[in-house]
Design a protein around this motif. Structure first.
Motif, PDB file in Angstrom:
ATOM      1  N   ILE A 237       0.260  16.056   0.496  1.00  0.00           N
ATOM      2  CA  ILE A 237      -0.865  15.363  -0.199  1.00  0.00           C
ATOM      3  C   ILE A 237      -2.103  15.376   0.781  1.00  0.00           C
ATOM      4  CG2 ILE A 237      -1.677  13.431  -1.181  1.00  0.00           C
ATOM      5  CD1 ILE A 237       0.908  12.866  -2.602  1.00  0.00           C
ATOM      6  N   LEU A 238      -1.446  15.021   2.148  1.00  0.00           N
ATOM      7  CA  LEU A 238      -2.664  14.584   3.024  1.00  0.00           C
ATOM      8  C   LEU A 238      -3.412  16.059   3.340  1.00  0.00           C
ATOM      9  CD1 LEU A 238      -1.094  12.199   5.470  1.00  0.00           C
ATOM     10  CD2 LEU A 238      -2.894  11.852   3.771  1.00  0.00           C
ATOM     11  N   ILE A 239      -2.460  17.071   3.650  1.00  0.00           N
ATOM     12  CA  ILE A 239      -3.056  18.512   3.902  1.00  0.00           C
ATOM     13  C   ILE A 239      -3.858  19.089   2.625  1.00  0.00           C
ATOM     14  CG2 ILE A 239      -2.399  20.953   4.421  1.00  0.00           C
ATOM     15  CD1 ILE A 239       0.199  19.790   5.820  1.00  0.00           C
ATOM     16  N   GLY A 240      -3.357  18.817   1.558  1.00  0.00           N
ATOM     17  CA  GLY A 240      -4.271  19.348   0.324  1.00  0.00           C
ATOM     18  C   GLY A 240      -5.466  18.557   0.233  1.00  0.00           C
ATOM     19  N   LEU A 241      -5.317  17.420   0.285  1.00  0.00           N
ATOM     20  CA  LEU A 241      -6.865  16.564   0.494  1.00  0.00           C
ATOM     21  C   LEU A 241      -7.765  16.896   1.590  1.00  0.00           C
ATOM     22  CD1 LEU A 241      -5.852  13.230  -0.723  1.00  0.00           C
ATOM     23  CD2 LEU A 241      -7.199  14.734  -2.062  1.00  0.00           C
ATOM     24  N   ALA A 242      -7.078  17.248   2.833  1.00  0.00           N
ATOM     25  CA  ALA A 242      -7.812  17.436   3.857  1.00  0.00           C
ATOM     26  C   ALA A 242      -8.365  18.999   3.722  1.00  0.00           C
ATOM     27  CB  ALA A 242      -7.016  17.558   5.262  1.00  0.00           C
ATOM     28  N   VAL A 243      -7.904  19.848   2.956  1.00  0.00           N
ATOM     29  CA  VAL A 243      -8.478  21.063   2.710  1.00  0.00           C
ATOM     30  C   VAL A 243      -9.597  21.009   1.405  1.00  0.00           C
ATOM     31  CG1 VAL A 243      -7.646  23.399   1.786  1.00  0.00           C
ATOM     32  CG2 VAL A 243      -6.399  22.246   3.821  1.00  0.00           C
ATOM     33  N   SER A 244      -9.204  20.546   0.613  1.00  0.00           N
ATOM     34  CA  SER A 244      -9.790  20.137  -0.805  1.00  0.00           C
ATOM     35  C   SER A 244     -11.211  19.709  -0.557  1.00  0.00           C
ATOM     36  CB  SER A 244      -9.109  20.018  -1.889  1.00  0.00           C
ATOM     37  OG  SER A 244      -8.483  18.703  -1.645  1.00  0.00           O
ATOM     38  N   VAL A 245     -11.048  18.612   0.180  1.00  0.00           N
ATOM     39  CA  VAL A 245     -12.575  17.555   0.251  1.00  0.00           C
ATOM     40  C   VAL A 245     -13.707  18.350   0.910  1.00  0.00           C
ATOM     41  CG1 VAL A 245     -13.394  15.654   1.496  1.00  0.00           C
ATOM     42  CG2 VAL A 245     -11.382  15.375  -0.113  1.00  0.00           C
ATOM     43  N   PRO A 246     -13.255  19.039   1.988  1.00  0.00           N
ATOM     44  CA  PRO A 246     -14.414  19.935   2.610  1.00  0.00           C
ATOM     45  C   PRO A 246     -14.777  21.111   1.662  1.00  0.00           C
ATOM     46  CG  PRO A 246     -12.805  19.568   4.232  1.00  0.00           C
ATOM     47  CD  PRO A 246     -12.119  19.179   3.087  1.00  0.00           C
ATOM     48  N   VAL A 247     -13.809  21.857   0.992  1.00  0.00           N
ATOM     49  CA  VAL A 247     -14.294  22.784   0.123  1.00  0.00           C
ATOM     50  C   VAL A 247     -15.098  22.382  -1.087  1.00  0.00           C
ATOM     51  CG1 VAL A 247     -13.161  24.605  -1.425  1.00  0.00           C
ATOM     52  CG2 VAL A 247     -12.197  24.156   0.840  1.00  0.00           C
ATOM     53  N   VAL A 248     -14.632  21.107  -1.494  1.00  0.00           N
ATOM     54  CA  VAL A 248     -15.415  20.683  -2.835  1.00  0.00           C
ATOM     55  C   VAL A 248     -16.830  20.232  -2.299  1.00  0.00           C
ATOM     56  CG1 VAL A 248     -15.496  19.056  -4.525  1.00  0.00           C
ATOM     57  CG2 VAL A 248     -13.447  20.436  -4.309  1.00  0.00           C
ATOM     58  N   SER A 249     -16.870  19.654  -1.171  1.00  0.00           N
ATOM     59  CA  SER A 249     -18.016  19.072  -0.562  1.00  0.00           C
ATOM     60  C   SER A 249     -19.131  20.374  -0.135  1.00  0.00           C
ATOM     61  CB  SER A 249     -17.848  18.452   0.646  1.00  0.00           C
ATOM     62  OG  SER A 249     -17.094  17.154   0.271  1.00  0.00           O
ATOM     63  N   LEU A 250     -18.708  21.336   0.347  1.00  0.00           N
ATOM     64  CA  LEU A 250     -19.521  22.602   0.591  1.00  0.00           C
ATOM     65  C   LEU A 250     -20.076  23.222  -0.766  1.00  0.00           C
ATOM     66  CD1 LEU A 250     -17.624  24.185   3.649  1.00  0.00           C
ATOM     67  CD2 LEU A 250     -19.858  22.855   3.785  1.00  0.00           C
ATOM     68  N   LEU A 251     -18.985  23.305  -1.515  1.00  0.00           N
ATOM     69  CA  LEU A 251     -19.658  23.857  -2.805  1.00  0.00           C
ATOM     70  C   LEU A 251     -20.454  22.993  -3.529  1.00  0.00           C
ATOM     71  CD1 LEU A 251     -15.984  25.363  -4.250  1.00  0.00           C
ATOM     72  CD2 LEU A 251     -18.211  26.610  -3.300  1.00  0.00           C
ATOM     73  N   THR A 252     -20.231  21.937  -3.526  1.00  0.00           N
ATOM     74  CA  THR A 252     -21.275  20.913  -4.077  1.00  0.00           C
ATOM     75  C   THR A 252     -22.658  20.967  -3.418  1.00  0.00           C
ATOM     76  OG1 THR A 252     -19.350  19.028  -4.829  1.00  0.00           O
ATOM     77  CG2 THR A 252     -21.545  18.472  -4.808  1.00  0.00           C
ATOM     78  N   VAL A 253     -22.635  20.713  -2.118  1.00  0.00           N
ATOM     79  CA  VAL A 253     -23.838  20.788  -1.614  1.00  0.00           C
ATOM     80  C   VAL A 253     -24.522  22.131  -1.701  1.00  0.00           C
ATOM     81  CG1 VAL A 253     -25.123  21.165   0.754  1.00  0.00           C
ATOM     82  CG2 VAL A 253     -23.115  19.333   0.490  1.00  0.00           C
ATOM     83  N   ALA A 254     -23.895  23.227  -1.834  1.00  0.00           N
ATOM     84  CA  ALA A 254     -24.509  24.507  -2.164  1.00  0.00           C
ATOM     85  C   ALA A 254     -25.231  24.556  -3.558  1.00  0.00           C
ATOM     86  CB  ALA A 254     -23.497  25.773  -2.073  1.00  0.00           C
ATOM     87  N   ALA A 255     -24.343  24.031  -4.328  1.00  0.00           N
ATOM     88  CA  ALA A 255     -24.766  24.165  -5.807  1.00  0.00           C
ATOM     89  C   ALA A 255     -26.210  23.022  -5.968  1.00  0.00           C
ATOM     90  CB  ALA A 255     -23.573  23.485  -6.658  1.00  0.00           C
ATOM     91  N   LEU A 256     -25.980  22.033  -5.277  1.00  0.00           N
ATOM     92  CA  LEU A 256     -27.076  21.117  -5.316  1.00  0.00           C
ATOM     93  C   LEU A 256     -28.390  21.689  -4.614  1.00  0.00           C
ATOM     94  CD1 LEU A 256     -25.574  17.685  -4.775  1.00  0.00           C
ATOM     95  CD2 LEU A 256     -26.610  18.348  -6.685  1.00  0.00           C
ATOM     96  N   TRP A 257     -27.876  22.423  -3.396  1.00  0.00           N
ATOM     97  CA  TRP A 257     -29.139  23.030  -2.870  1.00  0.00           C
ATOM     98  C   TRP A 257     -29.820  24.284  -3.632  1.00  0.00           C
ATOM     99  CZ3 TRP A 257     -29.731  28.131  -1.099  1.00  0.00           C
ATOM    100  CH2 TRP A 257     -30.574  28.414  -0.091  1.00  0.00           C
ATOM    101  N   PHE A 258     -28.834  24.778  -4.452  1.00  0.00           N
ATOM    102  CA  PHE A 258     -29.327  26.186  -5.394  1.00  0.00           C
ATOM    103  C   PHE A 258     -30.126  25.439  -6.428  1.00  0.00           C
ATOM    104  CE2 PHE A 258     -28.744  29.089  -8.640  1.00  0.00           C
ATOM    105  CZ  PHE A 258     -29.423  30.372  -8.171  1.00  0.00           C
ATOM    106  N   THR A 259     -29.663  24.603  -7.289  1.00  0.00           N
ATOM    107  CA  THR A 259     -30.293  23.693  -8.255  1.00  0.00           C
ATOM    108  C   THR A 259     -31.609  23.273  -7.838  1.00  0.00           C
ATOM    109  OG1 THR A 259     -29.021  21.872  -8.108  1.00  0.00           O
ATOM    110  CG2 THR A 259     -28.193  23.501  -9.628  1.00  0.00           C
ATOM    111  N   ASN A 260     -31.669  22.650  -6.794  1.00  0.00           N
ATOM    112  CA  ASN A 260     -32.857  22.180  -6.509  1.00  0.00           C
ATOM    113  C   ASN A 260     -33.966  23.194  -5.843  1.00  0.00           C
ATOM    114  OD1 ASN A 260     -32.345  19.365  -7.013  1.00  0.00           O
ATOM    115  ND2 ASN A 260     -31.470  18.983  -4.678  1.00  0.00           N
ATOM    116  N   ARG A 261     -33.491  24.031  -5.197  1.00  0.00           N
ATOM    117  CA  ARG A 261     -34.329  25.194  -4.672  1.00  0.00           C
ATOM    118  C   ARG A 261     -34.975  26.122  -5.848  1.00  0.00           C
ATOM    119  NH1 ARG A 261     -32.762  30.587  -2.762  1.00  0.00           N
ATOM    120  NH2 ARG A 261     -34.271  31.341  -1.722  1.00  0.00           N
ATOM    121  N   ARG A 262     -34.053  26.163  -6.876  1.00  0.00           N
ATOM    122  CA  ARG A 262     -34.738  26.915  -8.300  1.00  0.00           C
ATOM    123  C   ARG A 262     -35.917  26.072  -8.847  1.00  0.00           C
ATOM    124  NH1 ARG A 262     -33.439  32.013  -9.260  1.00  0.00           N
ATOM    125  NH2 ARG A 262     -33.147  31.537 -11.308  1.00  0.00           N
ATOM    126  N   SER A 263     -35.810  24.612  -8.758  1.00  0.00           N
ATOM    127  CA  SER A 263     -36.851  23.942  -9.432  1.00  0.00           C
ATOM    128  C   SER A 263     -37.802  23.645  -9.000  1.00  0.00           C
ATOM    129  CB  SER A 263     -36.039  22.709 -10.081  1.00  0.00           C
ATOM    130  OG  SER A 263     -35.537  21.960  -9.190  1.00  0.00           O
TER     131      SER A 263
END
Length: 86
Positions: free
Chosen positions: A60-86
């Motif tokens: 569980i610790l390894i799974g969360l240690a991997v998934s939290v950065p992945v989801v965070s990076l995807l979220t930041v990229a999505a927010l950056w892309f949507t804010n850049r487009r508007s």
């Protein structure tokens, strides 16, 4: 107040999406990449796993240690892309 709600919503999204991604990783282990055996041995020794319960906790610790950065990076990229487009 609106900014605080947006930050809270993003944090909740990251937490929930990370838990779901970790759960999917455990449910479908062949779909996602696995850790190399030497890393697993090192982590088991470093964590001091002595039984199956300890191994499950480490998974569980390894799974969360991997998934939290992945989801965070995807979220930041999505927010950056949507804010850049508007």
């Amino acid at each position: 107040m609106k900014r605080l709600l947006r930050i809270a919503a993003i944090l909740v999204w990251i937490a929930l999406a990370s838990v779901v991604l970790t759960r999917l990783w455990f449910a479908y282990p062949d779909f996602f990449p696995t850790l190399p055996a030497p890393w697993v041995d090192f982590l088991l020794d470093a964590y001091g796993a002595e039984n199956a319960e300890d191994v499950a906790d480490l998974e569980i610790l390894i799974g969360l240690a991997v998934s939290v950065p992945v989801v965070s990076l995807l979220t930041v990229a999505a927010l950056w892309f949507t804010n850049r487009r508007s």
